[in-house]
Design an enzyme around this catalytic site. Structure first.
Site, PDB file in Angstrom:
ATOM      1  N   VAL A 216       8.367   3.143   2.427  1.00  0.00           N
ATOM      2  CA  VAL A 216       9.030   3.805   3.553  1.00  0.00           C
ATOM      3  C   VAL A 216      10.282   4.487   3.015  1.00  0.00           C
ATOM      4  O   VAL A 216      11.072   3.869   2.303  1.00  0.00           O
ATOM      5  CB  VAL A 216       9.406   2.805   4.663  1.00  0.00           C
TER       6      VAL A 216
ATOM      7  N   ASP B 195       0.292  -9.539  14.801  1.00  0.00           N
ATOM      8  CA  ASP B 195       1.150  -9.652  13.617  1.00  0.00           C
ATOM      9  C   ASP B 195       2.620  -9.698  14.028  1.00  0.00           C
ATOM     10  O   ASP B 195       3.472  -9.075  13.395  1.00  0.00           O
ATOM     11  CB  ASP B 195       0.888  -8.475  12.673  1.00  0.00           C
TER      12      ASP B 195
ATOM     13  N   PHE C 265       0.803  -1.224   0.000  1.00  0.00           N
ATOM     14  CA  PHE C 265       0.000   0.000   0.000  1.00  0.00           C
ATOM     15  C   PHE C 265       0.837   1.275   0.000  1.00  0.00           C
ATOM     16  O   PHE C 265       0.288   2.367   0.103  1.00  0.00           O
ATOM     17  CB  PHE C 265      -0.937   0.013   1.208  1.00  0.00           C
TER      18      PHE C 265
END
Length: 476
Positions: free
Chosen positions: A101, A210, A98
């Site tokens: 960085v 996660d 998405f």
């Protein structure tokens, strides 16, 4: 007697505007209360520090003046609007489904950060808005050495921006790919630090969901910090597990009996690992089996994930890894048959017992009842100095040559470092106009008042100058 006017039909646009207004008002007053409490806490810490140091009256007054000046600067700077033009883009250090960085430098302070850039259109289309909101909320609330620190969050018409501390040590995934396996002493250290980070998140009332090597970042000294909180609980939709739930969970008759040499298995895992890290779905290797089930789960699912990471550190690959994610999913669901230890990679009885206590039924899982205190009693980590672990040198030294050193990250060659031209989009075309991104902006107190040390800034500027000079010389 007059006729009653028919009810006016309210347009969706009006409903959306009303929803945004309500969220904005609620957020405004909530933030006022929070900011007042934070200001009082900062003053309390200052007074405690002054008392502990035994300063003279003149020195105390000077400290208080400096503090009040910082608070004034903070209020003034909070009113200024941050944009990408306040930062210089230096290098792409990560890419996901998405967004990306980047390593950036803030113009006014010279400070180096890692900036996560997320496309709003992708967030809305893929139903990820709650995930990024969760990450932003947790990072703004967390203030601890075990969690990556966020200094700013802001948005424009096209993108969301999370500006976080840059941790030049890379991540545990990269370390494991480089090292193959870790010693038991090194594993004890990293598992202990990861456990402290997980316990901190649990103490805030969140479940991470996660936990995996990609999300265990390493600072300049090599100590662990937890990152990526987009899947923390409080969310109604868990994108990754939804993807797997339609797959068959039963194992073929010969599924476990296939022999697979550990070295070859580790090589296959390494080959596929980075592709999984950058995909939308990822891999189910680290997800606890109960997370896939409709009956619900508790924070103990994070301790299962830690057990899987411990297995990977010692053996060289996760216990349920397969060529295909579908096969991995089936192995996780049927962990009673598939959690096996290869004979060609010997580990201690204590290590094996600890992994089995992490990777077992949720109700009897290590950490499920006593949290970190229960884990501390485990023989495998009993020798750890838990109270001073962060002051101790890590077992594997991280090499960092400069404040902008990215040698511990993947290379993304020939990437365009120009900022996205988001301001060209008209407000009425803005994605997510129903309140998804209302009140996304955040500014941390110590971020707005910190400056890079002058000596570090001069070194950094000289290094940049030398690099540019070298590039020009090459092109000539």
């Amino acid at each position: 007697m007059g006729e009653i006017a028919p009810e006016m039909e309210i347009s969706q646009y009006t409903k959306d505007k009303a929803s945004c207004t309500r969220i904005s008002i609620e957020s405004y007053y909530s933030k006022r209360v929070t900011q007042c409490a934070e200001r009082e806490n900062r003053l309390k810490k200052l007074e405690e520090d002054i008392s502990a140091r035994g300063l003279s009256d003149e020195e105390k007054e000077e400290k208080r003046k400096i503090h009040h000046s910082k608070e004034t600067d903070y209020l003034r700077l909070k009113r200024t609007r941050l944009t990408v033009n306040d930062f210089e883009s230096l290098k792409v250090i990560g890419r996901g489904a998405f967004g990306e960085v980047r390593l950036v430098q803030k113009h006014d302070t010279g400070h180096i950060y890692a900036m996560k850039i997320l496309r709003k259109s992708e967030m809305v289309e893929k139903e990820q808005t709650a995930h990024v909101r969760a990450e932003r909320d947790i990072l703004s609330e967390a203030d601890c050495d075990w969690v990556v620190k966020m200094y700013y969050s802001f948005q424009d018409y096209s993108n969301l921006y999370l500006v976080m501390e840059f941790l030049p040590g890379g991540d545990m995934m990269t370390l494991l790919i480089k090292k193959d396996t870790l010693t038991e002493e090194a594993t004890q250290f990293y598992i202990a630090e990861a456990a402290l980070a997980i316990q901190f998140i649990h103490s805030l009332g969140f479940i991470h969901r996660d936990i995996k090597p990609d999300n265990l970042l390493l600072d300049a000294r090599g100590h662990v910090k937890l990152s990526d909180f987009g899947l923390c609980t409080g969310l109604k939709k868990f994108h990754r597990t939804d993807h797997y739930r339609n797959w068959p969970s039963t194992l073929p008759p010969d599924f476990i009996s296939k022999p697979f040499e550990s070295k070859r298995k580790a090589e296959t895992w390494k080959r596929n690992r980075r592709a999984y890290a950058y995909s939308t779905v990822g891999t189910p290797d680290y997800i606890a089996p109960e997370v896939f089930q409709p009956n619900g789960y508790t924070k103990s699912c994070d301790w299962w994930s830690l057990g899987v990471i411990m297995y990977e550190m010692l053996i060289g690959y996760p216990p349920f890894c397969s060529e295909l994610p579908q096969e991995t999913y089936r192995k996780v669901i049927n962990w009673q048959q598939t959690l096996v230890f290869p004979s060609d990679v010997p580990i201690s009885i204590e290590a094996k017992a600890t992994i089995k206590r992490f990777c077992c039924e949720a109700e009897r899982r290590l950490g499920n009842h006593g949290g970190l205190d229960e884990i501390k009693q485990c023989p495998f980590v009993k020798r750890i100095d838990w109270n001073h672990i962060r002051e101790r040198p890590p077992p594997i030294r991280v090499t960092v040559k400069s404040i902008d050193d990215t040698s511990n990250f993947d290379d993304f060659p020939d990437e365009d470092l120009t900022w996205p031209t988001s301001t060209l989009i008209r407000p009425e075309e803005q994605p997510g106009r129903r309140g998804e991104f209302v009140d996304f902006t955040y500014k941390r107190f110590d971020g707005l008042t910190q400056k890079m040390r002058y000596s570090d800034l001069k070194k950094f500027q000289q290094a940049k100058k030398n690099k540019k000079g070298g590039q020009q010389g090459t092109s000539d």
